[in-house]
Design an enzyme around this catalytic site. Structure first.
Site, short mmCIF file in Angstrom:
data_model
loop_
_atom_site.label_atom_id
_atom_site.label_comp_id
_atom_site.label_asym_id
_atom_site.label_seq_id
_atom_site.Cartn_x
_atom_site.Cartn_y
_atom_site.Cartn_z
N LYS A 36 0.83 -1.22 0.00
CA LYS A 36 0.00 0.00 0.00
C LYS A 36 0.86 1.26 0.00
O LYS A 36 0.61 2.17 -0.77
CB LYS A 36 -0.93 0.03 1.23
CG LYS A 36 -1.97 -1.09 1.25
CD LYS A 36 -2.97 -0.90 2.39
CE LYS A 36 -2.34 -0.97 3.76
NZ LYS A 36 -1.88 -2.33 4.16
N ARG A 70 -9.78 0.47 8.97
CA ARG A 70 -9.31 -0.88 9.28
C ARG A 70 -10.33 -1.67 10.09
O ARG A 70 -10.07 -2.81 10.44
CB ARG A 70 -8.04 -0.77 10.11
CG ARG A 70 -6.76 -1.07 9.37
CD ARG A 70 -5.64 -0.87 10.38
NE ARG A 70 -4.44 -1.56 10.05
CZ ARG A 70 -3.43 -1.02 9.37
NH1 ARG A 70 -3.52 0.19 8.90
NH2 ARG A 70 -2.34 -1.71 9.18
N ARG A 129 11.49 -6.30 5.17
CA ARG A 129 11.43 -4.88 5.54
C ARG A 129 11.93 -4.69 6.97
O ARG A 129 12.63 -3.73 7.26
CB ARG A 129 9.99 -4.36 5.40
CG ARG A 129 9.88 -2.87 5.71
CD ARG A 129 8.50 -2.33 5.43
NE ARG A 129 7.53 -2.76 6.42
CZ ARG A 129 6.22 -2.49 6.36
NH1 ARG A 129 5.74 -1.80 5.34
NH2 ARG A 129 5.40 -2.89 7.28
N ARG A 183 11.90 -1.57 11.45
CA ARG A 183 10.58 -1.22 11.98
C ARG A 183 10.21 -2.21 13.08
O ARG A 183 10.24 -3.42 12.85
CB ARG A 183 9.56 -1.22 10.85
CG ARG A 183 8.47 -0.18 11.06
CD ARG A 183 7.55 -0.12 9.89
NE ARG A 183 6.27 -0.70 10.23
CZ ARG A 183 5.19 -0.58 9.49
NH1 ARG A 183 5.24 0.10 8.37
NH2 ARG A 183 4.07 -1.14 9.86
N ARG A 191 -0.39 -9.44 13.31
CA ARG A 191 -1.02 -8.38 12.49
C ARG A 191 -1.89 -8.99 11.39
O ARG A 191 -2.94 -8.46 11.06
CB ARG A 191 0.05 -7.47 11.88
CG ARG A 191 0.51 -6.40 12.87
CD ARG A 191 1.90 -5.91 12.58
NE ARG A 191 2.02 -5.24 11.30
CZ ARG A 191 3.17 -5.13 10.63
NH1 ARG A 191 4.27 -5.69 11.11
NH2 ARG A 191 3.20 -4.50 9.49
#
Ligand code: ADP
Length: 190
Positions: A13, A89, A128, A134, A145
């Site tokens: 996204k 969400r 990532r 992160r 998640r």
């Protein structure tokens, strides 16, 4: 044109949002980015949000809805279309967004729904995590998640299928190819 970019964590996204923002001169609003800035700055919002983000859960609806309403009302003056990334969400967030859109007299909304197989999403997020550091991109948090996504977020797509124009896009492939697919799908609305 106003776009809602929808899809699971890791589907791309953020990457596609930057391109769409530039191509259609949209105002990009990423709730994840706003929250991460708040966490970094240590604001009241950031301190509260961090508790949820670190574990991979959702920040409570009342917090996030208030935050998005404020940003949309403030930025409506810019006269650009909005590009929402990471919001809504939950179904309650989707309902709240409809209310905000009505208040701001925003009618042209297209939902772009990106999807990819779960092993691919996990692989991208793990990568990532290693590259960016992160804090919520660790394997355990990623799995949580995705669980949260299936339970709380994916029903939002059914909500939209009944109410708005939804374009489903395959999020598997080269970044440029996916951008092309999205452009083909939204061109008629731009
Ligand atoms: P991703 O899509 O990869 O999970 P985001 O940057 O969109 O990443 O979101 C990171 C975290 O920020 C989420 O796991 C959640 O805790 C919080 N967050 C972002 N957007 C929302 C939202 N609309 N509602 C609740 N929590 C949110």
């Amino acid at each position: 044109m106003n776009l809602i970019l929808f899809g699971p964590p890791g589907v791309g996204k953020g990457t596609q949002a930057e391109r769409l923002r530039d191509t259609y001169t949209l105002h990009h609003i990423s709730t994840g980015d706003i929250l991460r800035v708040a966490v970094k700055e240590g604001t009241k919002l950031g301190v509260e949000a961090r508790r949820y983000m670190d574990s991979g859960g959702l920040v409570p609806d009342e917090v996030i809805i208030g935050m998005v309403a404020e940003v949309l009302e403030k930025d409506k003056k810019e006269k650009k279309g909005f590009l929402l990334d990471g919001f809504p969400r939950t179904e309650d967030q989707a309902r709240a967004l409809d209310k905000i859109f009505r208040k701001l007299e925003i009618k042209d909304v297209v939902v772009v729904s990106l999807d990819a197989p779960e092993p691919e999403l996990i692989a991208r997020l793990v990568k990532r995590g290693k590259e960016s550091g992160r804090s919520d991109d660790t394997e355990e948090t990623i799995r949580y998640r995705l669980k949260v996504y299936h339970k709380q977020t994916s029903p939002v797509l059914d909500y939209y299928k009944q109410r708005k124009k939804v374009r489903a896009i395959d999020g598997l492939g080269k970044i440029d190819e996916i951008t092309k697919r999205i452009n083909t799908a939204v061109k008629e609305f731009a």
